[in-house]
Design a protein around this motif. Structure first.
Motif, mmCIF file in Angstrom:
data_model
loop_
_atom_site.group_PDB
_atom_site.id
_atom_site.type_symbol
_atom_site.label_atom_id
_atom_site.label_comp_id
_atom_site.label_asym_id
_atom_site.label_seq_id
_atom_site.Cartn_x
_atom_site.Cartn_y
_atom_site.Cartn_z
ATOM 1 N N GLU A 138 0.833 -1.195 0.000
ATOM 2 C CA GLU A 138 0.000 0.000 0.000
ATOM 3 C C GLU A 138 0.872 1.250 0.000
ATOM 4 O OE1 GLU A 138 -2.646 -0.139 3.286
ATOM 5 O OE2 GLU A 138 -3.711 -1.934 2.606
ATOM 6 N N GLY A 139 0.345 2.318 -0.584
ATOM 7 C CA GLY A 139 1.051 3.595 -0.575
ATOM 8 C C GLY A 139 2.150 3.671 -1.616
ATOM 9 N N MET A 140 3.174 4.487 -1.329
ATOM 10 C CA MET A 140 4.270 4.736 -2.260
ATOM 11 C C MET A 140 4.995 3.452 -2.605
ATOM 12 S SD MET A 140 5.831 7.130 -3.974
ATOM 13 C CE MET A 140 5.313 8.628 -3.130
ATOM 14 N N GLN A 141 5.277 3.241 -3.908
ATOM 15 C CA GLN A 141 5.906 2.016 -4.381
ATOM 16 C C GLN A 141 7.422 2.130 -4.531
ATOM 17 O OE1 GLN A 141 3.897 -0.944 -4.979
ATOM 18 N NE2 GLN A 141 2.683 0.439 -3.717
ATOM 19 N N LEU A 142 7.988 3.307 -4.330
ATOM 20 C CA LEU A 142 9.428 3.482 -4.478
ATOM 21 C C LEU A 142 10.175 2.888 -3.292
ATOM 22 C CD1 LEU A 142 9.538 7.181 -5.776
ATOM 23 C CD2 LEU A 142 9.701 5.067 -7.117
ATOM 24 N N GLY A 143 11.358 2.356 -3.572
ATOM 25 C CA GLY A 143 12.213 1.865 -2.500
ATOM 26 C C GLY A 143 11.677 0.646 -1.780
ATOM 27 N N ARG A 144 11.002 -0.223 -2.495
ATOM 28 C CA ARG A 144 10.436 -1.411 -1.864
ATOM 29 C C ARG A 144 11.534 -2.405 -1.478
ATOM 30 N NH1 ARG A 144 5.327 -3.551 -5.278
ATOM 31 N NH2 ARG A 144 5.325 -5.011 -3.523
ATOM 32 N N ASP A 145 11.382 -3.020 -0.318
ATOM 33 C CA ASP A 145 12.293 -4.070 0.132
ATOM 34 C C ASP A 145 11.581 -5.398 -0.072
ATOM 35 O OD1 ASP A 145 13.843 -5.943 1.534
ATOM 36 O OD2 ASP A 145 14.529 -4.428 2.969
ATOM 37 N N TYR A 146 11.847 -6.050 -1.200
ATOM 38 C CA TYR A 146 11.103 -7.253 -1.564
ATOM 39 C C TYR A 146 11.444 -8.445 -0.668
ATOM 40 C CZ TYR A 146 9.672 -4.629 -5.666
ATOM 41 O OH TYR A 146 9.131 -3.679 -6.494
ATOM 42 N N VAL A 147 12.641 -8.453 -0.123
ATOM 43 C CA VAL A 147 13.006 -9.536 0.803
ATOM 44 C C VAL A 147 12.125 -9.469 2.050
ATOM 45 C CG1 VAL A 147 14.821 -10.445 2.296
ATOM 46 C CG2 VAL A 147 15.372 -9.736 -0.031
ATOM 47 N N ASP A 148 12.001 -8.271 2.611
ATOM 48 C CA ASP A 148 11.155 -8.101 3.795
ATOM 49 C C ASP A 148 9.684 -8.329 3.459
ATOM 50 O OD1 ASP A 148 13.195 -7.637 5.539
ATOM 51 O OD2 ASP A 148 12.970 -5.457 5.593
ATOM 52 N N GLU A 149 9.263 -7.873 2.279
ATOM 53 C CA GLU A 149 7.866 -8.069 1.893
ATOM 54 C C GLU A 149 7.537 -9.549 1.735
ATOM 55 O OE1 GLU A 149 6.249 -5.650 -1.248
ATOM 56 O OE2 GLU A 149 7.639 -4.013 -0.801
ATOM 57 N N ALA A 150 8.469 -10.304 1.155
ATOM 58 C CA ALA A 150 8.253 -11.745 1.019
ATOM 59 C C ALA A 150 8.205 -12.414 2.391
ATOM 60 C CB ALA A 150 9.354 -12.358 0.166
ATOM 61 N N LYS A 151 9.063 -11.973 3.291
ATOM 62 C CA LYS A 151 9.079 -12.518 4.649
ATOM 63 C C LYS A 151 7.740 -12.248 5.336
ATOM 64 C CE LYS A 151 11.500 -12.140 9.083
ATOM 65 N NZ LYS A 151 12.613 -11.476 9.814
ATOM 66 N N ASP A 152 7.262 -11.021 5.223
ATOM 67 C CA ASP A 152 5.976 -10.673 5.834
ATOM 68 C C ASP A 152 4.842 -11.478 5.200
ATOM 69 O OD1 ASP A 152 7.271 -8.862 7.441
ATOM 70 O OD2 ASP A 152 6.794 -7.122 6.187
ATOM 71 N N TYR A 153 4.917 -11.640 3.890
ATOM 72 C CA TYR A 153 3.891 -12.426 3.189
ATOM 73 C C TYR A 153 3.865 -13.859 3.710
ATOM 74 C CZ TYR A 153 1.356 -14.740 -0.603
ATOM 75 O OH TYR A 153 0.449 -15.493 -1.318
ATOM 76 N N ASN A 154 5.026 -14.456 3.883
ATOM 77 C CA ASN A 154 5.078 -15.840 4.348
ATOM 78 C C ASN A 154 4.493 -16.003 5.743
ATOM 79 O OD1 ASN A 154 6.220 -16.944 2.026
ATOM 80 N ND2 ASN A 154 8.306 -16.471 2.682
ATOM 81 N N GLN A 155 4.591 -14.974 6.551
ATOM 82 C CA GLN A 155 4.043 -15.036 7.902
ATOM 83 C C GLN A 155 2.518 -14.997 7.922
ATOM 84 O OE1 GLN A 155 6.031 -11.814 9.920
ATOM 85 N NE2 GLN A 155 7.896 -13.007 10.285
ATOM 86 N N THR A 156 1.931 -14.566 6.805
ATOM 87 C CA THR A 156 0.468 -14.518 6.735
ATOM 88 C C THR A 156 -0.132 -15.884 6.435
ATOM 89 O OG1 THR A 156 0.346 -14.059 4.347
ATOM 90 C CG2 THR A 156 0.643 -12.171 5.828
#
Length: 226
Positions: A138-156
């Motif tokens: 959500e929100g601004m798409q610049l500077g995304r940390d895909y490693v952290d996003e994948a980690k957060d996704y896996n926790q869901t």
């Protein structure tokens, strides 16, 4: 729209099957592979091809990528980008390649790329079963940390989530065990809770140990022996 058969399928004929010990993922130039199994990707350049490769362990893997096809319009090169895709698949001792849509024009790509149709295939061209989802932010798409996003996704526990084995998992289990066994308790009820937490930590230790590869298991044994 048609599907492109990647050059890797023909190149695979020149590679000895005896050399296979892991999964080799061939990545075309217009596929931006961002994360693989929780880590930032470092691709190897192909010897006879413009495609790149990544070696993955046998078993279940997870990838995060975008499809970024380019076109020539009015003498200039322009490109469009798909949503960020997170997907999991299972393969062993094989060569795996992306098969992406062959959009005939920039306009066609813009119309269809939001519903990206893609495949993973083995060296014989057989489709590999995959489970995919969109990795959104959500929100601004610049500077995304895909490693952290994948980690957060896996926790869901969402449909394309996986449990990543390895040293990080073993460290988490060790930390849980330490927390459960070092907190002092002063009454019978608290002691019961302590016992339950210790049992849970032990179960998690066994779980993560069994999920780890042999090298990680050995490092864990060395740690315990110290």
């Amino acid at each position: 729209m048609r599907i492109i058969k990647p050059l890797a399928l023909t190149m695979a004929l020149s590679i000895s099957a005896a050399a296979q010990a892991d999964v080799t993922l061939t990545v075309a130039q217009d596929v931006n592979l961002l994360v693989a199994n929780g880590e930032k990707v470092k691709l190897s350049s192909g010897l006879f091809s413009s495609n790149n490769t990544l070696v993955l362990p046998n078993g279940e893997s997870q990838i995060v990528f975008r499809y970024e096809p380019s076109f020539t319009k009015a003498g200039e090169e322009i490109s469009t980008t798909s949503d960020t895709i997170i997907a999991k698949f299972t393969a062993s001792d094989s060569q795996v390649s992306f098969v992406m849509p062959d959009y005939k024009s920039y306009r066609s790509a813009e119309e269809h790329i939001s519903n990206l149709e893609w495949q993973l295939v083995d060296q014989a061209g057989n489709p590999i079963t995959k489970v995919e989802d969109k990795l959104t932010k959500e929100g601004m798409q610049l500077g995304r940390d895909y490693v952290d996003e994948a980690k957060d996704y896996n926790q869901t526990g969402a449909k394309a989530a996986i449990v990543l084995a390895g040293a990080a998992g073993a460290s988490t289990a060790i930390a849980l065990q330490k927390t459960a066994t070092t907190n002092p308790q002063s009454n019978a009820g608290a002691n019961t809770t302590k016992q339950v937490d210790s049992d849970t930590a032990e179960e998690m230790l066994h779980f993560w140990y069994n999920r780890a590869d042999k090298a990680t298991q050995q490092r864990f044994k060395d740690f315990i022996n110290q």
